[in-house]
Every structure is written in structure tokens, then in C-alpha cells.
Design a protein around this motif. Structure first.
Motif, PDB file in Angstrom:
ATOM      1  N   PHE A 268       0.834  -1.204   0.000  1.00  0.00           N
ATOM      2  CA  PHE A 268       0.000   0.000   0.000  1.00  0.00           C
ATOM      3  C   PHE A 268       0.868   1.253   0.000  1.00  0.00           C
ATOM      4  CE2 PHE A 268      -1.444   3.212   3.115  1.00  0.00           C
ATOM      5  CZ  PHE A 268      -2.435   3.822   2.357  1.00  0.00           C
ATOM      6  N   VAL A 269       1.950   1.213   0.804  1.00  0.00           N
ATOM      7  CA  VAL A 269       2.825   2.386   0.872  1.00  0.00           C
ATOM      8  C   VAL A 269       3.436   2.665  -0.496  1.00  0.00           C
ATOM      9  CG1 VAL A 269       4.861   3.355   1.953  1.00  0.00           C
ATOM     10  CG2 VAL A 269       3.278   1.959   3.288  1.00  0.00           C
ATOM     11  N   PHE A 270       3.896   1.608  -1.149  1.00  0.00           N
ATOM     12  CA  PHE A 270       4.478   1.804  -2.476  1.00  0.00           C
ATOM     13  C   PHE A 270       3.420   2.270  -3.486  1.00  0.00           C
ATOM     14  CE2 PHE A 270       8.098  -0.892  -1.041  1.00  0.00           C
ATOM     15  CZ  PHE A 270       9.074   0.045  -1.298  1.00  0.00           C
TER      16      PHE A 270
ATOM     17  N   ILE B 226      -8.926   6.483  -3.347  1.00  0.00           N
ATOM     18  CA  ILE B 226     -10.023   5.597  -2.961  1.00  0.00           C
ATOM     19  C   ILE B 226      -9.638   4.146  -3.221  1.00  0.00           C
ATOM     20  CG2 ILE B 226     -12.389   4.912  -3.498  1.00  0.00           C
ATOM     21  CD1 ILE B 226     -12.987   7.831  -4.031  1.00  0.00           C
ATOM     22  N   GLY B 227      -9.029   3.915  -4.379  1.00  0.00           N
ATOM     23  CA  GLY B 227      -8.590   2.554  -4.713  1.00  0.00           C
ATOM     24  C   GLY B 227      -7.623   2.026  -3.672  1.00  0.00           C
ATOM     25  N   ALA B 228      -6.636   2.843  -3.329  1.00  0.00           N
ATOM     26  CA  ALA B 228      -5.635   2.401  -2.361  1.00  0.00           C
ATOM     27  C   ALA B 228      -6.277   2.135  -1.010  1.00  0.00           C
ATOM     28  CB  ALA B 228      -4.541   3.454  -2.242  1.00  0.00           C
ATOM     29  N   THR B 229      -7.228   2.989  -0.635  1.00  0.00           N
ATOM     30  CA  THR B 229      -7.887   2.806   0.666  1.00  0.00           C
ATOM     31  C   THR B 229      -8.702   1.514   0.673  1.00  0.00           C
ATOM     32  OG1 THR B 229      -8.000   5.200   0.758  1.00  0.00           O
ATOM     33  CG2 THR B 229      -9.190   3.987   2.424  1.00  0.00           C
TER      34      THR B 229
ATOM     35  N   SER C 105     -10.944  -5.001  -5.732  1.00  0.00           N
ATOM     36  CA  SER C 105     -11.512  -3.812  -6.369  1.00  0.00           C
ATOM     37  C   SER C 105     -10.578  -2.624  -6.226  1.00  0.00           C
ATOM     38  CB  SER C 105     -12.909  -3.497  -5.821  1.00  0.00           C
ATOM     39  OG  SER C 105     -12.989  -3.856  -4.479  1.00  0.00           O
ATOM     40  N   GLY C 106      -9.839  -2.553  -5.121  1.00  0.00           N
ATOM     41  CA  GLY C 106      -8.867  -1.470  -4.984  1.00  0.00           C
ATOM     42  C   GLY C 106      -7.799  -1.537  -6.061  1.00  0.00           C
ATOM     43  N   VAL C 107      -7.263  -2.740  -6.258  1.00  0.00           N
ATOM     44  CA  VAL C 107      -6.186  -2.873  -7.232  1.00  0.00           C
ATOM     45  C   VAL C 107      -6.712  -2.652  -8.652  1.00  0.00           C
ATOM     46  CG1 VAL C 107      -4.469  -4.438  -8.167  1.00  0.00           C
ATOM     47  CG2 VAL C 107      -4.895  -4.384  -5.742  1.00  0.00           C
TER      48      VAL C 107
ATOM     49  N   LYS D 152      -6.372   0.877  -9.570  1.00  0.00           N
ATOM     50  CA  LYS D 152      -4.993   1.239  -9.913  1.00  0.00           C
ATOM     51  C   LYS D 152      -4.584   0.691 -11.263  1.00  0.00           C
ATOM     52  CE  LYS D 152      -3.647   3.329  -6.141  1.00  0.00           C
ATOM     53  NZ  LYS D 152      -3.033   4.646  -6.148  1.00  0.00           N
ATOM     54  N   ALA D 153      -5.107  -0.490 -11.591  1.00  0.00           N
ATOM     55  CA  ALA D 153      -4.708  -1.116 -12.847  1.00  0.00           C
ATOM     56  C   ALA D 153      -5.549  -0.628 -14.015  1.00  0.00           C
ATOM     57  CB  ALA D 153      -4.811  -2.638 -12.727  1.00  0.00           C
ATOM     58  N   ALA D 154      -6.493   0.260 -13.746  1.00  0.00           N
ATOM     59  CA  ALA D 154      -7.334   0.840 -14.804  1.00  0.00           C
ATOM     60  C   ALA D 154      -8.115  -0.215 -15.577  1.00  0.00           C
ATOM     61  CB  ALA D 154      -6.505   1.672 -15.772  1.00  0.00           C
ATOM     62  N   ILE D 155      -8.744  -1.099 -14.819  1.00  0.00           N
ATOM     63  CA  ILE D 155      -9.578  -2.106 -15.453  1.00  0.00           C
ATOM     64  C   ILE D 155     -10.994  -1.555 -15.562  1.00  0.00           C
ATOM     65  CG2 ILE D 155     -10.552  -4.418 -15.171  1.00  0.00           C
ATOM     66  CD1 ILE D 155      -7.956  -5.087 -13.637  1.00  0.00           C
TER      67      ILE D 155
END
Lengths: 134, 483, 499
Positions: free
Chosen positions: C141-143, C178-181, C224-226, C229-232
Motif C-alpha cells: 500500500f505504501v508503495f 479511494i482505490g488504495a484505501t 476492487s482497490g487494485v 490502480k490497474a485501470a480495469i
């Protein structure tokens, strides 16, 4: 049922905060309010983690020297310190996110002269029209 | 030179021509000699390869292994040797002709034209000698992409629209149908090698055979089976040397060559006739033969008429493959050679008429025969070859195809072939008759350009020679059907 | 393995992060040099690591304890074949787009800001590398946030040219946060049930959890968070505006590597962490990821066809290409996951090259990427445009390019898993992608230009990286063994957990 609610009241607050935060992010037209919502959303997660770490009747996880007052350190019930550490990191990340967001809002205010999303959308639409006609 | 090295030579030379052409872009004389020279060297290489195949060898150039059982390699089959000879041999003529045509017509961008022309020949040779179905697919696509700049050479609105249609149909069909067909074969058999007698027998449910054949038949858009034939007439906006070599020989023959390879070496014609999976294709090919002949009769533009004639003739070859017996397969393979030599002559003539008299309609040809006698005689001979009248090469292949149809006891197919021959007479001999028997309406200036006259005369003579001495094609084709 | 090589997993991530600080402190004109050195060293280290992994057998796992603290207390960096492949891709593309970075900046960034610009650049790179390398769910998450905050900054730098970049960056920030959270919430659930954050530990304890419901909820949150980030599709909405309005240099970096790391994380979560529990990850892959991937493929392709700006067109195409990768993962067979990894590497090469090339072309017309501005540039800038064309042909999967290898493996995997209809959709969309690329080809080469056709100056720092990528596309399209081999090992490694 009531027992369950009462014994898990902290989690219900977490969920409530989470929903409020997410709702503000999605529904608010004002960019600053959006950021406030985001912060609220993140804060609810902090609470969630800290709640996880709390152990009933546990004390602060500071290890005493054993034999100091007859207790060995194994007898004392400690709360789990790891979630606290994690959340310390997450708070830093949250602060950074908010700071960056506010900086962007400042720049948006300077160039669009508004921080309301519908104004900005309007301005974007005009920009697109202009680039099309040119 | 060993045959293995000849493969390398034959493939590298056209590429070298493509690379050197822009280098000498500012010196047209050196640039334009590269094509014919390259043609001669490639033809020599193709001849060496063919002779080696005749001796029972299988010349091979292994480059690397893509994955287990799948190599990036060239390996010459008898049919491939035939196609290689046709493509490289006619390249010599077409290269000479294209110099005369492009200069006589003052076309722009001649350097780009020559470079992509050479790449297209390279791709055609690579298709001919490809070692497995994947290699064939790869260079099939390379051929499509390398001919695009040739099709849109004039860069007019019409040319660009034709280019889109060309790419749309050829790339679209090959990506959406041919590629899954190749992958299907790969998954079903774990191999894509060309094996005499086929690799699919016993590996695939016979009820799927018509479907797989359909993927191939419509995936190979270059064979111009109806209803995916529209790209071929559209591609006629290209300069005539392109129509001559590519859209009468290299590109379209690559298409039917692929079909033949698939039927002979992937399905195996015994397996195909046993399952009856190709019956539908017989009827579709017959329909295409007749329908495109009818359209050809109505076309006044010489090149459009020839284009529809090509569509019809290509379906002869598809028909031969679909009949799925030994005689028909031989006839189809021989028709690649015979039709190539005749149709390239016809296109050469059409281009020669355009570049020296600036006429491109059949109805304008009245009385022109006496002004350009050599061209019209060449046109006449080539027409006879396509109609299938002895003593011209085309009669052999048509005879074998009819024999093949008789072998399957398909009277209707024989009738189709006969009717189509009659229609050939109609639409191919009309220009000749107008040229010699009708009187000129308005006199036109006819320029004398030896470089566009010599190649059609030579290829017309070739049509006669091929009747009396179909060597080395006939022995090679016999090897193809030997188990 | 030699002693110092044991530190490679750490070195690869730490170099860009440390260089970021150094670059921020150095004078601005040295910014680019520092970034090149940082990304170059990291790339070099990744090559050594990848070469080592190529020789190793499938289940090899190099692990590195940060600060010497072993898991489950300390943070672990772990490298197996999947990691090595993605790390190699990210560092290679990071290095090449950094090389072209200074030339591509054009006038987007003020000279005095270049130091800080490249600091953010290196932070993005370092963050993404850490994301791939770490074996600790929370550290991930930090990265996530390091890379995402840095790349938001980079996107916002596009405001000099078009102020809409600010809005794009803001939306990217909010959606990304939001995704990361969501991801962190998911981790929280799993941590509560297993008491560990180390991925391998968690994987081994998850099957024994008495009440699996919180675990499933955690999985849903993490995935769903990832996905954001992955723009799916449908949470890809931040991607086209961000790529479109960012400075050209930034787009070339982000398009090549940003979503790749998240895609890797996605498959890690599904197959490494949750590989042990019954069929739930499989269900998600087949019933959630696969349909969404198909939607992304079709939607991205169609939007790209109607787009009038080349940069946005390529951004939409990225959405579709991410769809291909996810589709490969979604098939959830050995061959499917392999094809996903192959396309991660190949698509990075393709899109990296295309954006570098597009940037090179756009520089000649004051950075505009409208089709009308690009007309006729192909003939005037032959080196840049031909490299661009090769990458473009690879994008649509023309044989002899890396894109073809991707497509061949993907379609093979789909067909051999029995999904005929899906294969048909994939092939249809790849045929449609010919349309948008061909519009660009016609514009560049075959459109009439008004002014005199002179050769325009071309930047060596643009066409050298571009041609390296174009060459790689051709080389890996013929001799595909390097990528397909690593990807196969990666797939086997991931399935090692499930079977």
C-alpha cells in the motif's frame, strides 16, 4: 442482537464514517469538500485498524523489565502494537494525499477561477469546442 | 551452390533490392536495374531449389525455434517449389516492364514503389518456401502490408478508399478467421508442419471439418472467393505493374497456394473427401466462377474486366482443392502456373495500351490492333491460354480439373467449367476482335516503348512453351500428390 | 549466487528512491542526468537478476529481508520468475523513457523545475518497483501511494500546455486514493483473520481460517482497490484524461509501466495470497475479470477509433490492451496466465515506443498531437516515424513483431480453454484496432501537406530509445523465447500455490 451491536459499536462507527466519506467524495461538487470526504474515508480505515489492535483489558505495549514488581512480562496482556505502527504510516500517506490534493485545488482555482466541478466542466467544454473549431 | 544456401539467397536478394533501392534513389538508372537483376538471381535460386526438390531432397533453412514443435524455418515442398519458380521468374519480366511503365507514365515516388515491390516479392517467396503453417501465415500478412503502399501509390481519394477496403478485407479476414484456424490446428494436433497426406486425420471430429475449412477458405481473403472478393477490383487503382505481378501472380496466387497447401498438407485430400467437408466449397467456388464471369462481361474498363476474370480463375484453383482428389489437386496446382503466365501477359498488355495510347476502356480499342500488333497478338495468345485451347498451357490445367471433377462424378462441375470457358471467349476475345476487325474511330498517338512491349511478348511465348514442355512443373506437381 | 547479489532485490528499488532525493537537491540542469543514472543502474541490476532467474528452476524464490528482520516481523522483498519478468520490463522501459525524457519535455516544464520534476519521476519508478518487489501486503500500500502521488504530480505538470491537466490529475489523485484505501481495508480484514501481513504467511494461514466470510470480503476489497490502480474497466476512467493531458514525457513513462505493476499485484493477490482457498479466486477471474476485460477491449478500441487526437487515441487503446492482459489472467489456465505476462512485457515495449515516437513527432509541431497537426510528418521525420510505425504494427499484432506473439499465445490460451466466443471477440477487436492505427498511418504518410516537404530535425535522444524499442519488438517477435520462457515459468510459479 443488542449485545452484538454494543460490543462492536466501534466497527459500526467505522462503517458510518466510511459511508459518509465516500458519499461526500462522490456527491460533492466542491473540490475541497471532496478532499474532506476523502480524508474522512481514510480516517475511518485508521479507526478500523486501531480497533483491530485493541485487546480487551490489554494495556499499552510497553515491555517492563521483568521482576520489577513481581510480574513477569508474560503475564501482562498487551494490545497489538503493529496496527498502530501501520496506521502511523497510513496517516503520513493520508496527509501527503490531502496536501497534494489541496495544492492541486489551489492551481485549479488559479486557472479555472472556480473550485466547483460544474463550472470546471463548463470551462472544459468550451476549451474542447475552441480546439475543435481552430 | 547447395539448395539450402539457395533458399537464403532467394530470400535475401529481394530484401537487398528493397534496401538498396532507396540508397540509389537519386540515381534512377542504377536503381531501376536492381529489380531485374534481383529477379534473375532469385529465379536462379528458385531453380536450384526446384531441381533439388526434383532430386528428392527437401531444402531447409532453420533459423530458430519458437517453441516446442514450432520452428521459424523454411522448408521447400514440391508445391512451394512451383510457386517459388512462378513468383521469381515472372518478377524478372515484371521488373523490366515496371521500369518502362513507371517512366513512360512519369509516376511519382518511384523509389518507394520499387522498394515495396521487392519486399512483396520477398514475402511471396517466403510464403512459397515456408516450413510450416505459422510461417505461411506470418508472410501472408507481410505480403498484405507490403502491398498497401503499392495499392495507394497514386494517393488520390479513390486510391486511399481502395487502400482501406484492401486492408480492411485482407487484414480483417486473416486476423479474424485465418489466425484462429491456424491456432485451432495447432491445438488439435500440436503441430503445424506440412506433411504429405495431412496431419488432421483422426485428430479432429469429422463434423467440424466443414467449419475449419470455412475458416481457412474465408480467412484466406487473397483467394478472392465470393463474397470477400471486393478488394481485388478495388486494388486495380494501383499502377499496372502492381496489378500484373501482384494481383495476377504473387498476392492472389499466395492465397490459392495457401488453400492448396492447407488441403494437401494439413487436411490431406483423402481425409477431406472422406468426410465430405469440402462439398459446400465446390458449390461456392462454382458460383464464384460463373458470377464473376458474368460481371466481367459487363465491365468496360480493361483492368476491371481482367480483375473479375482473375476472381473467376482463382476459383478454378479453389475448386480443384475442394474437389479433393489427386487429379483435381494436380490441375489446381498446374493452374497456378498456367494462369499466372497468361494473366500477367494480359495485364502487361492492358498497361502497355494505357501507357502508350492512354486508353483504358475496351470500347476504345477499335482498330488499335494494327497500331500495336505485338501487344494484341500477345493478348490474343494469353486469352486462348486462359480459355484453355491447345496448344497453350492453360489447356492442361483445365483438362486436369475437368478430369478431377469427372473422378468425383460431378457432372454439374464439368458443365460449370465448360460454360465459364465460353464466357471467357466472350469477354477476353472482345478486345482482340475490336482491335483487329473494327475500324478506328478517332486516331490516337501511340508511343513506342520497347520496355513495355518485350515482357508481354516473352510471357505470351511462355504460354505456348508451357504447353509443349511443362517442365519442371509437371514432375514437381506429380511429386506433390505422391504419398 | 555471489554474496552481493543477494542484495539485488533491495538495490533495484532503493537506487531510484535515493537518486530521487539526490536529484531534488542537485542543480536543476543535472536532474535528467541523475534520473538516467538512477534508472540505468536499476535496469542493470534487474538484468543481472533476470539472467540469474532464467537459469533457475521454476519454484526458485529469492527473498530479501529489509534491515535484516525476518518475516513475519520485518518486511520481505521476494523475487520469483513473475517478479523478475515484471521488474525487468519496468526497469527497461523506465530507463528508455528516462533517456528520451529530457528531449520530450520540450517546453512543458520550466528549466528550474527540472530537478524536482525528475525527482518525482524517479519516485514514480521506485514506487512501482517496490510495488512489484514487496512481499508484504501493507508495505505494498505504501508503495502504491508513493508511485501514485508522484505520478499525480507528474500529470499535473501538463498544466503549462493545457489547464485541464490539473483536473485530470485531481481526479487521478482522488480515484487512486479511494482505490488504495479499498486495498488497505481488504488487507485489514485479512490481517484480522490471519495475524500476519507477509503474503506467503498469509497464504498459508488463510485456508485454516474458521470463518471465511471476512476473508472473502477482504479479497473483494483488495481486488476492487487494485482494479482501480490497474485501470480495469469500469474504473479506468482516470486513465485516458491523465495520459492525454500529462506532458508527453510523462505519458511515455506512465503508459509503459504504471498499470503493469498493478496488474502484477492483481494476479499476485488472486493466485499467491488467495491461491489456497477453494474456488473463490477462480470465480473472480472467470466471472468478474473476464467479462470486464472484454468490455474494456471493445470499449477502448471503439473509443480509440473515434478519437481525433493521437495521444488520446493511444490512451484509449491502452485501456483495451490492459483488457487483453486481464483477459489472459482471467482465463486462469497455465497458458492464460502465461499470455497475460507475455503481454505485460510486450505491451510495455509497444506503448512505450509509441508514446516516445509520438512525442518526437509532436515536438516538430509545437507539441500538438491532433491528427490535423501530424499530417505528412511521416515523410518529413523518417527515423522517428518509422520506429513509431514498427511499434504501431506490433500494437495491432502484425506477424514478426512482439504483438503477434502476445496475440498468438492469448488466442491459443482462450481457445484451448474452450471459450470460442471470447476468442472471436478478441479477434474482432484486434481487427478493429487496425482501423485506428491505419488512420494514423494515412495521416502521417499519405496525406497531402500544404507547405514544402523539408526534412525536419530529429532528436537522437528520441529516436535512439525509440529504435531500441522498435528493434526489441521485432527481435522478440521472432525470437520470442526470452519473454515466453520467463512468462511460462512465472505462470508455473503462480500455479504452484494453487494446485
Amino acid at each position: 442482537m443488542t449485545d452484538f451491536l454494543l460490543s462492536h459499536w466501534n466497527y459500526f462507527i467505522v462503517v458510518l464514517l466510511m459511508m459518509i466519506g465516500l458519499f461526500i467524495v462522490i456527491s460533492s461538487m466542491n473540490l475541497v469538500k471532496k478532499l474532506i470526504g476523502l480524508s474522512l474515508f481514510q480516517t475511518s480505515v485508521f479507526l478500523f485498524y486501531i480497533s483491530l489492535g485493541k485487546i480487551n483489558d490489554g494495556t499499552a505495549p510497553i515491555i517492563m523489565k521483568s521482576g520489577h514488581d513481581g510480574h513477569s512480562s508474560h503475564d501482562i496482556l498487551y494490545s497489538n502494537p503493529l496496527p498502530h505502527v501501520l496506521i502511523l504510516t497510513a496517516i503520513v500517506v493520508g496527509v501527503a494525499t490531502t496536501a497534494l490534493g489541496l495544492a492541486l485545488v489551489l492551481r485549479i482555482k488559479a486557472s479555472f477561477n472556480s473550485i466547483e466541478e460544474d463550472d470546471i466542466l463548463q470551462a472544459k467544454r468550451e476549451l474542447r469546442k475552441r480546439s475543435k473549431s481552430s | 551452390m547447395t539448395a539450402d544456401n539457395a533458399i537464403i539467397l532467394g530470400l535475401v536478394v529481394p530484401l537487398a533490392v528493397a534496401v538498396l533501392t532507396p540508397v540509389f534513389g537519386s540515381r534512377p538508372d542504377i536503381r531501376d536495374i536492381l529489380g531485374p537483376l534481383g529477379g534473375i538471381v532469385s529465379f536462379y535460386a528458385a531453380m536450384t531449389v526446384a531441381l533439388a526438390v526434383l532430386n528428392g531432397e527437401t531444402p531447409e533453412w532453420f533459423i530458430l525455434s519458437i517453441s516446442e514443435g514450432l520452428n521459424f524455418s523454411f522448408k521447400v515442398t514440391p508445391l512451394g517449389a512451383v510457386f517459388g519458380l512462378v513468383a521469381s521468374g515472372l518478377w524478372i519480366m515484371a521488373a523490366i516492364y515496371s521500369v518502362g511503365y513507371m517512366r513512360g507514365n512519369n509516376e511519382a515516388n518511384q523509389t518507394r514503389f520499387n522498394a515495396f515491390y521487392a519486399i512483396a516479392v520477398h514475402a511471396a517467396l517466403a510464403i512459397a518456401w515456408s516450413g510450416n503453417l505459422l510461417m505461411l501465415f506470418i508472410f501472408y500478412e507481410v505480403l498484405t502490408f507490403s502491398t498497401y503502399p503499392l495499392v495507394i501509390h497514386k494517393q488520390t481519394k479513390d486510391a486511399m478508399r481502395a487502400g482501406r477496403l484492401y486492408m480492411g478485407i485482407l487484414v480483417g479476414t486473416s486476423l479474424m478467421l485465418l489466425l484462429p484456424a491456424v491456432i485451432w490446428v495447432w491445438i488439435a494436433t500440436g503441430s503445424l508442419d506440412f506433411v504429405p497426406g495431412g496431419i488432421l486425420a483422426g485428430k479432429i471430429d469429422p463434423s467440424y471439418v466443414p467449419w475449419m475449412l470455412a475458416l481457412f477458405a474465408f480467412g484466406v481473403g487473397k483467394s478472392a472467393l465470393m463474397p470477400i472478393h471486393r478488394w481485388l477490383p478495388a486494388a486495380m487503382v494501383a499502377p499496372t505493374p502492381v496489378s500484373a505481378l501482384l494481383h495476377a501472380v504473387a498476392v492472389v496466387k499466395a492465397g490459392v497456394f495457401t488453400m492448396l497447401m492447407v488441403v494437401v498438407y494439413i487436411f490431406g485430400y483423402d481425409f477431406l473427401s472422406l468426410t465430405g467437408g469440402s462439398v459446400w466449397l465446390i458449390w461456392l467456388a462454382s458460383f464464384t466462377i460463373l458470377a464473376s464471369s458474368v460481371i466481367a462481361i459487363q465491365k468496360d474498363d480493361i483492368k476491371a474486366r481482367l480483375a473479375y476474370s482473375t476472381i473467376s480463375q482463382l476459383s478454378y484453383i479453389v475448386l480443384g482443392a475442394a474437389l479433393a482428389n489427386e487429379l483435381a489437386a494436380k490441375g489446381a496446382a498446374l493452374h497456378i502456373v498456367m494462369h499466372a503466365s497468361a494473366k500477367i501477359t494480359l495485364f502487361f498488355c492492358a498497361g502497355a495500351i494505357y501507357v502508350s495510347a492512354h486508353l483504358n476502356k475496351v470500347s476504345q480499342l477499335n482498330g488499335l490492333g494494327y497500331r500495336m500488333p505485338l501487344i494484341f497478338i500477345a493478348f490474343f495468345l494469353a486469352s486462348l491460354s486462359i480459355i484453355g485451347i491447345p496448344p497453350l498451357g492453360g489447356s492442361w490445367s483445365k483438362f486436369l480439373l475437368m478430369a478431377g471433377a469427372a473422378d468425383n462424378a460431378m457432372i454439374m462441375v464439368i458443365i460449370v467449367l465448360a460454360v465459364s470457358s465460353l464466357m471467357n471467349v466472350w469477354y477476353l476475345l472482345e478486345p482482340v476482335i475490336r482491335g483487329f476487325y473494327l475500324s478506328e474511330k478517332t486516331p490516337v498517338d501511340v508511343a513506342k516503348l520497347p520496355l513495355v512491349v518485350i515482357p508481354p511478348v516473352l510471357t505470351a511465348i511462355l504460354c505456348i512453351v508451357l504447353f509443349f514442355a511443362p517442365w519442371p512443373f509437371l514432375p514437381l506437381i506429380n511429386m506433390m500428390v505422391m504419398p | 549466487m555471489i554474496e552481493w547479489m543477494l542484495h539485488l532485490p533491495g538495490i533495484i528499488v532503493v537506487i531510484p528512491l535515493v537518486m530521487a532525493i539526490i536529484v531534488a537537491l542537485l542543480p536543476s540542469r543535472l536532474g535528467w542526468l541523475g534520473a538516467v543514472i538512477g534508472s540505468g543502474l536499476s535496469f542493470w541490476a534487474a538484468i543481472i537478476l533476470a539472467l540469474h532467474m532464467l537459469e533457475a528452476n521454476a519454484m526458485t524464490r529469492i527473498s530479501y529481508f529489509l534491515g535484516g528482520w525476518p518475516p513475519p516481523w520485518g518486511i520481505e522483498f521476494a523475487v520469483d520468475h513473475a517478479t523478475a519478468l515484471v521488474i525487468l520490463t519496468i526497469t527497461a522501459l523506465g530507463f528508455l523513457s528516462t533517456m528520451s525524457g529530457n528531449a520530450l519535455i520540450f517546453k512543458d516544464i520550466h528549466d528550474d523545475d527540472k530537478g524536482r520534476f525528475f525527482a518525482a519521476w524517479l519516485l514514480t519508478l521506485g514506487g512501482l518497483l517496490g510495488l512489484v518487489m514487496t512481499a508484504d501486503a501493507f508495505n505494498l500500500f505504501v508503495f502504491f501511494e508513493i508511485s501514485s502521488l508522484a505520478s499525480v504530480t507528474l500529470v499535473a505538470m501538463g498544466s503549462g500546455r493545457d489547464k485541464r491537466a490539473l483536473v485530470a490529475a485531481f481526479n487521478y489523485l482522488v480515484i487512486g486514493a479511494i482505490g488504495a484505501t479499498f486495498y488497505v481495508i481488504g488487507v485489514g480484514f485479512c490481517y484480522a483473520m490471519t495475524g500476519t501481513l507477509n503474503m506467503v504467511d498469509m497464504a498459508s494461514r488463510l485456508p485454516d481460517v474458521a470463518n471465511p466470510i471476512p476473508v472473502y470480503i477482504g479479497l473483494a476489497f483488495m481486488v476492487s482497490g487494485v482494479m482501480v490502480k490497474a485501470a480495469i474497466f469500469p474504473v479506468h476512467i482516470w486513465l485516458p484524461p491523465s495520459y492525454g493531458f500529462a506532458p508527453m514525457a510523462v505519458t511515455s513513462l506512465l503508459a509503459a509501466i504504471a498499470t503493469k505493476a498493478s496488474l502484477y499485484v492483481l494476479i499476485r493477490i488472486l493466485m499467491t495470497i488467495f491461491g489456497g482457498i477453494a474456488d473463490i479466486p477462480l470465480l473472480i477471474m472467470q466471472w468478474v475479470l473476464m467479462p470486464l476485460a472484454l468490455m474494456a477491449i471493445l470499449l477502448g478500441t471503439i473509443l480509440a477509433i473515434y478519437e481525433k487526437d493521437a495521444k488520446f487515441m493511444l490512451a484509449h487503446s491502452s485501456v483495451a490492451q490492459i483488457g487483453y492482459i486481464v483477459l489472459g489472467f482471467g482465463v486462469a489456465t497455465l497458458a492464460g496466465v502465461q499470455s497475460g505476462f507475455i503481454h505485460i512485457a510486450n505491451h510495455a515495449m509497444i506503448k512505450g515506443g509509441m508514446f516516445i515516437g509520438l512525442g518526437g513527432l509532436a515536438m516538430a509541431v509545437a507539441g500538438k498531437t491532433d491528427f490535423s497537426n501530424l499530417a505528412g510528418l511521416g515523410r518529413r521525420m523518417p527515423l522517428t516515424s518509422s520506429g513509431f510505425l514498427i511499434c504501431g504494427l506490433s500494437l495491432i499484432g502484425v506477424p514478426l513483431t512482439a504483438g503477434f506473439i502476445s496475440k498468438f499465445y492469448l488466442v491459443s490460451a482462450i481457445i484451448s480453454a474452450g471459450y470460442w466466443q471470447i476468442a472471436a471477440i478478441v479477434l474482432l477487436s484486434s481487427a478493429l484496432s487496425v482501423i485506428y492505427l491505419w488512420r494514423l498511418v494515412e495521416t502521417l504518410w499519405f496525406s497531402p501537406v500544404t507547405d514544402v516537404e523539408t526534412r525536419l530535425p530529429e532528436q537522437p535522444m528520441i529516436y535512439i530509445p525509440l529504435w531500441l524499442l522498435a528493434g526489441a519488438n521485432i527481435w522478440l517477435g521472432i525470437d520470442a523465447g526470452l519473454i515466453t520462457g520467463l512468462a511460462k515459468m512465472a505462470s508455473i510459479t503462480l500455479f504452484g500455490g494453487i494446485s
